[in-house]
Design a protein around this motif. Structure first.
Motif, PDB file in Angstrom:
ATOM      1  N   ALA A 159      33.053  52.563  27.870  1.00 58.67           N
ATOM      2  CA  ALA A 159      34.510  52.398  26.630  1.00 58.67           C
ATOM      3  C   ALA A 159      35.283  50.982  27.081  1.00 58.67           C
ATOM      4  O   ALA A 159      36.281  50.732  25.925  1.00 58.67           O
ATOM      5  N   PHE A 160      35.272  50.513  28.077  1.00 56.95           N
ATOM      6  CA  PHE A 160      36.554  49.750  28.161  1.00 56.95           C
ATOM      7  C   PHE A 160      35.132  48.715  28.752  1.00 56.95           C
ATOM      8  O   PHE A 160      35.049  48.578  30.369  1.00 56.95           O
ATOM      9  N   PRO A 161      35.770  47.525  28.164  1.00 56.55           N
ATOM     10  CA  PRO A 161      34.945  45.815  28.097  1.00 56.55           C
ATOM     11  C   PRO A 161      35.613  45.486  29.692  1.00 56.55           C
ATOM     12  O   PRO A 161      34.563  45.102  30.253  1.00 56.55           O
ATOM     13  N   ILE A 162      36.257  45.930  30.660  1.00 59.70           N
ATOM     14  CA  ILE A 162      36.993  45.640  31.817  1.00 59.70           C
ATOM     15  C   ILE A 162      35.650  45.644  32.316  1.00 59.70           C
ATOM     16  O   ILE A 162      35.714  44.967  33.378  1.00 59.70           O
ATOM     17  N   THR A 163      35.091  46.834  32.918  1.00 63.33           N
ATOM     18  CA  THR A 163      34.413  47.464  33.570  1.00 63.33           C
ATOM     19  C   THR A 163      33.426  46.821  33.446  1.00 63.33           C
ATOM     20  O   THR A 163      32.811  46.288  34.763  1.00 63.33           O
ATOM     21  N   LYS A 164      32.624  45.698  32.890  1.00 66.32           N
ATOM     22  CA  LYS A 164      31.942  45.507  32.563  1.00 66.32           C
ATOM     23  C   LYS A 164      31.969  43.807  33.610  1.00 66.32           C
ATOM     24  O   LYS A 164      31.376  43.451  34.411  1.00 66.32           O
ATOM     25  N   ARG A 165      32.861  43.277  33.416  1.00 64.83           N
ATOM     26  CA  ARG A 165      33.084  41.890  34.391  1.00 64.83           C
ATOM     27  C   ARG A 165      34.327  42.996  36.030  1.00 64.83           C
ATOM     28  O   ARG A 165      33.626  41.829  36.702  1.00 64.83           O
ATOM     29  N   TRP A 166      34.724  43.530  35.884  1.00 68.04           N
ATOM     30  CA  TRP A 166      34.721  44.127  36.784  1.00 68.04           C
ATOM     31  C   TRP A 166      34.573  45.615  37.305  1.00 68.04           C
ATOM     32  O   TRP A 166      35.257  47.096  36.823  1.00 68.04           O
ATOM     33  N   PRO A 167      32.696  45.615  37.599  1.00 69.53           N
ATOM     34  CA  PRO A 167      32.569  47.523  37.867  1.00 69.53           C
ATOM     35  C   PRO A 167      33.451  48.232  38.586  1.00 69.53           C
ATOM     36  O   PRO A 167      34.064  47.770  39.661  1.00 69.53           O
ATOM     37  N   ALA A 168      32.981  49.566  38.347  1.00 74.09           N
ATOM     38  CA  ALA A 168      33.961  50.876  38.683  1.00 74.09           C
ATOM     39  C   ALA A 168      32.511  51.270  40.255  1.00 74.09           C
ATOM     40  O   ALA A 168      31.890  51.752  39.586  1.00 74.09           O
ATOM     41  N   VAL A 169      33.103  50.796  41.287  1.00 73.45           N
ATOM     42  CA  VAL A 169      32.510  52.036  42.229  1.00 73.45           C
ATOM     43  C   VAL A 169      32.037  53.212  42.232  1.00 73.45           C
ATOM     44  O   VAL A 169      31.332  53.435  42.661  1.00 73.45           O
ATOM     45  N   PRO A 205      43.611  58.187  44.456  1.00 76.16           N
ATOM     46  CA  PRO A 205      42.829  57.299  45.037  1.00 76.16           C
ATOM     47  C   PRO A 205      42.590  56.403  44.102  1.00 76.16           C
ATOM     48  O   PRO A 205      42.666  56.451  42.725  1.00 76.16           O
ATOM     49  N   TYR A 206      42.147  54.762  44.250  1.00 80.93           N
ATOM     50  CA  TYR A 206      41.940  54.079  43.892  1.00 80.93           C
ATOM     51  C   TYR A 206      41.649  53.194  43.740  1.00 80.93           C
ATOM     52  O   TYR A 206      41.607  53.060  45.123  1.00 80.93           O
ATOM     53  N   GLU A 207      40.924  52.090  42.867  1.00 78.46           N
ATOM     54  CA  GLU A 207      39.456  51.420  43.417  1.00 78.46           C
ATOM     55  C   GLU A 207      40.592  50.278  42.610  1.00 78.46           C
ATOM     56  O   GLU A 207      41.506  49.351  41.332  1.00 78.46           O
ATOM     57  N   PRO A 208      40.455  49.405  43.643  1.00 74.19           N
ATOM     58  CA  PRO A 208      41.456  48.090  43.370  1.00 74.19           C
ATOM     59  C   PRO A 208      40.408  46.969  42.709  1.00 74.19           C
ATOM     60  O   PRO A 208      39.385  46.507  43.687  1.00 74.19           O
ATOM     61  N   HIS A 209      41.337  46.049  42.187  1.00 71.06           N
ATOM     62  CA  HIS A 209      40.223  44.882  41.253  1.00 71.06           C
ATOM     63  C   HIS A 209      41.459  43.743  41.642  1.00 71.06           C
ATOM     64  O   HIS A 209      42.089  43.541  40.750  1.00 71.06           O
ATOM     65  N   LEU A 210      40.308  42.769  42.382  1.00 74.91           N
ATOM     66  CA  LEU A 210      41.911  41.775  42.362  1.00 74.91           C
ATOM     67  C   LEU A 210      41.735  40.386  40.956  1.00 74.91           C
ATOM     68  O   LEU A 210      40.333  40.255  40.624  1.00 74.91           O
ATOM     69  N   ILE A 211      42.695  40.551  40.640  1.00 72.96           N
ATOM     70  CA  ILE A 211      42.681  39.471  39.167  1.00 72.96           C
ATOM     71  C   ILE A 211      43.074  38.134  39.790  1.00 72.96           C
ATOM     72  O   ILE A 211      44.354  37.859  40.092  1.00 72.96           O
ATOM     73  N   ASP A 212      42.309  37.145  39.165  1.00 73.36           N
ATOM     74  CA  ASP A 212      43.066  35.766  40.240  1.00 73.36           C
ATOM     75  C   ASP A 212      43.251  35.284  39.245  1.00 73.36           C
ATOM     76  O   ASP A 212      42.905  34.747  38.200  1.00 73.36           O
ATOM     77  N   ILE A 213      44.845  35.482  38.948  1.00 70.62           N
ATOM     78  CA  ILE A 213      45.818  34.106  37.800  1.00 70.62           C
ATOM     79  C   ILE A 213      45.685  33.185  37.996  1.00 70.62           C
ATOM     80  O   ILE A 213      45.541  32.371  36.980  1.00 70.62           O
ATOM     81  N   GLY A 214      44.903  32.722  39.374  1.00 72.52           N
ATOM     82  CA  GLY A 214      44.880  30.714  39.475  1.00 72.52           C
ATOM     83  C   GLY A 214      43.675  30.565  38.508  1.00 72.52           C
ATOM     84  O   GLY A 214      43.741  29.114  38.544  1.00 72.52           O
ATOM     85  N   LYS A 215      42.679  31.318  38.208  1.00 69.97           N
ATOM     86  CA  LYS A 215      42.149  30.997  37.237  1.00 69.97           C
ATOM     87  C   LYS A 215      41.563  31.693  36.053  1.00 69.97           C
ATOM     88  O   LYS A 215      40.501  31.522  35.581  1.00 69.97           O
ATOM     89  N   ASN A 216      42.922  32.426  36.098  1.00 68.26           N
ATOM     90  CA  ASN A 216      43.361  32.496  34.721  1.00 68.26           C
ATOM     91  C   ASN A 216      42.305  33.693  33.773  1.00 68.26           C
ATOM     92  O   ASN A 216      42.011  33.503  33.223  1.00 68.26           O
ATOM     93  N   GLU A 217      42.049  34.531  35.156  1.00 66.55           N
ATOM     94  CA  GLU A 217      41.032  35.643  34.658  1.00 66.55           C
ATOM     95  C   GLU A 217      41.920  36.498  33.891  1.00 66.55           C
ATOM     96  O   GLU A 217      41.507  37.676  33.293  1.00 66.55           O
ATOM     97  N   THR A 218      42.694  36.859  33.471  1.00 68.35           N
ATOM     98  CA  THR A 218      43.588  37.673  32.907  1.00 68.35           C
ATOM     99  C   THR A 218      44.145  36.887  31.363  1.00 68.35           C
ATOM    100  O   THR A 218      44.616  37.954  30.385  1.00 68.35           O
ATOM    101  N   TRP A 219      43.295  35.574  31.021  1.00 72.86           N
ATOM    102  CA  TRP A 219      43.409  35.178  29.800  1.00 72.86           C
ATOM    103  C   TRP A 219      41.768  35.314  28.931  1.00 72.86           C
ATOM    104  O   TRP A 219      41.432  34.957  27.646  1.00 72.86           O
ATOM    105  N   GLY A 220      41.029  35.997  30.208  1.00 72.56           N
ATOM    106  CA  GLY A 220      39.727  36.163  29.195  1.00 72.56           C
ATOM    107  C   GLY A 220      39.679  37.591  28.634  1.00 72.56           C
ATOM    108  O   GLY A 220      40.377  38.034  28.655  1.00 72.56           O
ATOM    109  N   PRO A 221      38.240  37.281  27.829  1.00 74.79           N
ATOM    110  CA  PRO A 221      38.332  38.759  26.790  1.00 74.79           C
ATOM    111  C   PRO A 221      38.033  40.001  26.859  1.00 74.79           C
ATOM    112  O   PRO A 221      38.544  40.978  27.017  1.00 74.79           O
TER     113      PRO A 221
END
Length: 235
Positions: free
Chosen positions: A6-16, A44-60
């Motif tokens: 239900a969380f679209p962000i997991t399509k871009r950064w899939p949860a292993v 327990p957590y799974e980290p996903h690197l979000i590259d703010i230098g590539k403006n990844e936080t502004w993607g849908p």
């Protein structure tokens, strides 16, 4: 296994590992608050690197979780009511994780609110002021001929360090004997100010006594060391 579809962000950064807390972040002063807390709490957590230098936080995909387009953000597969739960804003996440586990936040109501007070002090004052000083001293603002903005933020940052210095004069941690989310909220910003920003001389950091000792005490914690490097940067 948790269903995070239900969380679209997991399509871009899939949860292993979808049964773990999903962390979307970068090791910035705000980002490391959450990674340090997760390490301290041994969640327990799974980290996903979000590259703010590539403006990844502004993607849908990222904006679907945090409409403000800033790291960090999390998805807890076992949120309130046992349902997956997304959350953003580092201070809110610190409070959520502390209350979820019953750790790093006093149970006594007065001490609890006092701790929250210091977290808000970081959110409202230390973060914005130190960050602006970093901009005017290290980043694009350093090229401005007019140094009044830099000096304004240097003066206010120095004052805020004085507040911390007084607080720590008779305390091991911000809240006394117990390490808490207040320490976690603040430590990364002080470290960044004198390290990455290189603004120690501007704020007379060398003249402080208690803040540097407190910072070294924070940085000596193994969980802090791990959290400062999570998510790992490439290379």
């Amino acid at each position: 296994m948790a269903d995070l579809s239900a969380f679209p962000i997991t399509k871009r950064w899939p949860a292993v590992h979808p049964d773990r807390i999903q962390l979307y972040s970068l090791p910035t002063p705000n980002g490391v608050k959450v990674s340090i807390a997760l390490e301290e709490l041994e969640l327990p957590y799974e980290p996903h690197l979000i590259d703010i230098g590539k403006n990844e936080t502004w993607g849908p995909e990222f904006l679907s979780l945090n409409p403000n387009g800033k790291i960090p953000a999390i998805i807890d597969p076992n949120g309130p009511g046992g349902k997956p739960f997304g959350l953003w804003e580092s201070g809110a996440i610190l409070l959520y994780l502390a209350e979820k586990t019953g750790k790093l936040l006093p149970k006594d109501p007065a001490a609890r609110y006092e701790t929250i007070q210091w977290v808000f002090f970081q959110m409202a004052a230390i973060g914005p002021m130190f960050g602006q000083l970093g901009f005017f001293h290290k980043f694009a603002g350093r090229e401005y001929e007019d140094k009044r903005p830099r000096d304004r933020y240097a003066s206010e940052s120095k004052r805020l360090l004085g507040v911390l210095e007084d607080r720590l004069a008779s305390r091991t941690w911000i809240m006394g004997d117990d390490y808490s989310i207040a320490d976690i909220a603040i430590l990364g910003w002080v470290r960044n100010l004198v390290g990455f920003y290189g603004a120690g001389e501007l704020v007379d950091y060398a003249k402080l006594t208690h803040v540097p000792i407190w910072l070294e005490r924070c940085l000596s914690r193994p969980a802090v060391q791990r959290g400062l490097d999570s998510p790992k940067r490439p290379g």
